[in-house]
Design an enzyme around this catalytic site. Structure first.
Site, PDB file in Angstrom:
ATOM      1  CE1 TYR A 175       2.077 -39.128 -56.288  1.00 27.73           C
ATOM      2  CE2 TYR A 175       1.023 -39.661 -58.377  1.00 27.73           C
ATOM      3  CZ  TYR A 175       0.931 -39.290 -57.046  1.00 27.73           C
ATOM      4  OH  TYR A 175      -0.303 -39.075 -56.488  1.00 27.73           O
ATOM      5  CG  ASP A 286      13.965 -37.440 -54.379  1.00 27.16           C
ATOM      6  OD1 ASP A 286      13.202 -36.486 -54.612  1.00 27.16           O
ATOM      7  OD2 ASP A 286      13.625 -38.627 -54.513  1.00 27.16           O
TER       8      ASP A 286
END
Length: 640
Positions: A175, A286
């Protein structure tokens, strides 16, 4: 094979001609990412890059798994399908009936092999703890700022260790981590992730949650952290299986409840306090090719940083595909085909995740079809399988064509497709990063059944119309001035699908235009129309498909047409799909809409100026230049 450490992997990359050392000074703020973006989009993924002069004490390794060959090297195999076959053989051996004592004795060596893959905690300190920072300071690491609208610098390749406070079972995940202070980051774990579940258990217990973050070591650790393993299956067992050697772990110094690989390059120890206020984290450029929007996430407090004496800082960038993560996804696609086949979908032959679909958005499954409704059975099984629950568009084909040949696959699927009866729409959990959903983490799904049909699956009220080989685009665009371009090239390939670039100007515009277009005799036989924003180059199929998949919620944005045929009571089925950006004004869309990711002009100019000094090869222009006209203003988010 097992790599002794990250330096060992770097040596192998260099021996194979897969590494470029860059001695020229390059700033980790934006410049490394811009160079990497250019290299990763070279044919085959370019080379791995080792930036040796960053203004910090540690070199930066990036794009190290950014090609098929380097991904295979990271996992120690010649071909990714070698792992698939090995897993399949294991499943077959374990499930085979053991009828005699000899059959059972034959299992003993394999059971010993299983034991050799299990991680082992060793006493003492590991090489990852050769140097202990007296005052832990993340500012001493060359943490990248990847894109101009990012919320700050992000650790992008962290292997994050947590434990269930009740069972003690370990989870190893990946993450992103935004650095806010020298000893504090965000912890961007989504609500669907195992570490987030651990966090909620600690919250119930009102206890601090120990966490350790590993960077580097054997590249298998990094891959295993991304693998979609079932909950409570230790990622280091997968790592041991892949490297054919157990992972040796040592206890952290300040968080001794957590164990980490002894041969890692860096270990960042700390805790998350569930009682503490969350922090506003993001935006971040992203893997979807869009900025993921800022949101509230837990704070991670650093209590120690340790590292090897010869540590290398590993990193990656994500953005408009293809990037390094596409090859990591390819490994997952191949490795997890066998478990899906052996436990969930026995009829599956092959699986493909096109790069343009950025993992979850588009998945193609090939099955051996034996009965009516089998594609729907596979649809339900796959949407219930781990991270496959995030899949947006699932295409199911049978053994009639090679699904890796996209042209032949499309021809086959459309030949067997009635859009009015063979496309199934549903709703369910979606990737939190999917910005097209009306509600975060929940949205529409679509299954396209492109298999040959049995009699039971055929609706005789529909007729098959002959598709045109071309259409008069100029005439259509004169009639509908909101259409800025049409790509009808697929029609000449016997693929009855067109792409339309539209500039919307009123509510329900795409739905109405779709009905108007299908009323034209010229579009009889065209089974599918894909709509994208007017700024999108529809002649670039790969780019247009990437934009389309990102921007569509299948249930909300699909418009089925039942066009009356010449025979009374009979119809021709067709469908239009809206892959344009959504706004409050035109689409009643209440969430903010993110922008696509492009480098800023100053960084592009700087990298242009130093390109020759980098000694990478012939000049490569910034990939961002292709998309500059497609951004929606200066901000990373369109405020509506």
């Amino acid at each position: 094979m097992a790599y002794k450490n990250l330096r060992h992997f770097i040596e192998k990359l260099e021996q194979e001609g897969e590494l470029l050392r860059i001695s020229t000074f390059v700033d980790p703020k934006l410049e490394i990412a811009e160079i990497t973006d250019r290299v990763s989009k070279m044919p085959g993924g370019g080379k791995a890059l080792l930036f040796e002069n960053t203004g910090y004490d540690f070199p930066v390794l990036i794009n190290s798994m950014g090609s098929y060959k380097r991904m295979c090297m990271a996992l120690g195999v010649q071909e990714l399908d070698d792992v698939t076959r090995e897993i399949e053989d294991l499943f077959k051996m374990l499930s085979k009936p053991k009828e005699s004592i000899l059959d059972k004795l034959a299992m003993l060596p394999k059971l010993g092999q299983f034991a050799s893959w299990m991680p082992k905690v060793v006493s003492g300190k590991g090489s990852c703890q050769e140097v202990v920072m007296a005052n832990p300071d993340l500012g001493k690491l060359p943490v990248l700022t990847c894109w101009p609208k990012d919320g700050g610098p992000f650790i992008t390749l962290p292997v994050i260790h947590t434990k269930d406070p009740l069972t003690g079972s370990r989870n190893v995940g990946m993450y992103r981590m935004q650095v806010f202070e020298k000893d504090m980051t965000g912890m961007h774990w989504h609500k669907h992730k195992v570490s987030a579940k651990h966090f909620m258990e600690y919250k119930k217990l009102n206890k601090r949650m120990p966490v350790a973050v590993v960077l580097g070591g054997d590249p298998v650790y990094t891959y295993s952290a991304t693998a979609p393993l079932p909950e409570n299956v230790d990622e280091y067992m997968l790592a041991g299986f892949l490297r054919k050697k157990k992972v040796e772990l040592v206890k952290c110094i300040t968080q001794p409840e957590i164990e980490v690989p002894a041969d890692a390059d860096f270990v960042i120890e700390g805790y998350v306090d569930p009682a503490e206020d969350l922090i506003w984290e993001g935006p971040f450029g992203d893997h979807t090719g869009y900025y993921s929007l800022a949101d509230w996430y837990p704070r991670f407090h650093v209590t120690a940083i340790t590292h090897r004496k010869d540590a290398v800082y590993p990193s990656t960038i994500v953005g408009i595909p293809p990037q390094e993560d596409a090859w990591i996804g390819k490994a997952t696609e191949r490795i997890f085909l066998a478990p899906i086949k052996m436990t969930l979908v026995p009829e599956i032959i092959n699986m493909e995740m096109p790069v343009e679909g950025v993992f979850h958005n588009l998945v193609i499954a090939q099955i051996k079809k034996d009965y009516a409704g089998q594609a729907q059975k596979v649809m339900n099984a796959m949407w219930g399988a781990g991270q496959m629950m995030f899949n947006k568009i699932l295409v199911v084909a049978d053994e009639g064509e090679d699904i890796t040949d996209y042209k032949k696959l499309a021809q086959y699927v459309f030949r067997h497709l009635n859009p009015a009866t063979d496309i199934y729409l549903s709703q369910g959990p979606m990737d939190v990063l999917d910005h097209s959903c009306s509600k975060m983490g929940f949205g529409g799904k679509m299954c396209i059944d492109g298999t040959r049909k049995y009699e039971e699956e055929t609706d005789n009220t529909y007729l098959e119309a002959v598709a045109p080989r071309d259409i008069d685009k100029a005439s259509i665009m004169r009639q509908f001035p909101e259409i800025k371009d049409i790509n009808s090239s697929l029609l000449a390939m016997d693929i009855p699908c067109i792409l339309v670039a539209i500039q919307k100007n009123r509510p329900f515009h795409v739905r109405e235009l779709n009905e108007q277009l299908y009323a034209l005799p010229a579009l009889a036989g065209v089974k599918m129309v894909l709509y994208v924003e007017h700024t999108v180059d529809v002649t670039d199929l790969a780019s247009a498909l990437w934009r389309f998949c990102n921007n569509m919620d299948p249930k909300r944005d699909s418009f089925v047409i039942n066009k009356p045929a010449s025979q009374a009571g009979r119809y021709i089925g067709a469908i239009g799909m809206d892959g344009t950006l959504k706004t409050r004004l035109l689409d009643n869309f209440e969430r903010d809409w993110p922008n696509i990711i492009v480098a800023d002009d100053a960084t592009i100019r700087k990298v242009d100026a130093i390109w020759k000094d980098l000694q990478i090869g012939p000049f490569v222009a910034s990939p961002s230049l292709k998309y500059k006209h497609q951004i929606y203003g200066e901000e990373a988010v369109v405020e509506q």
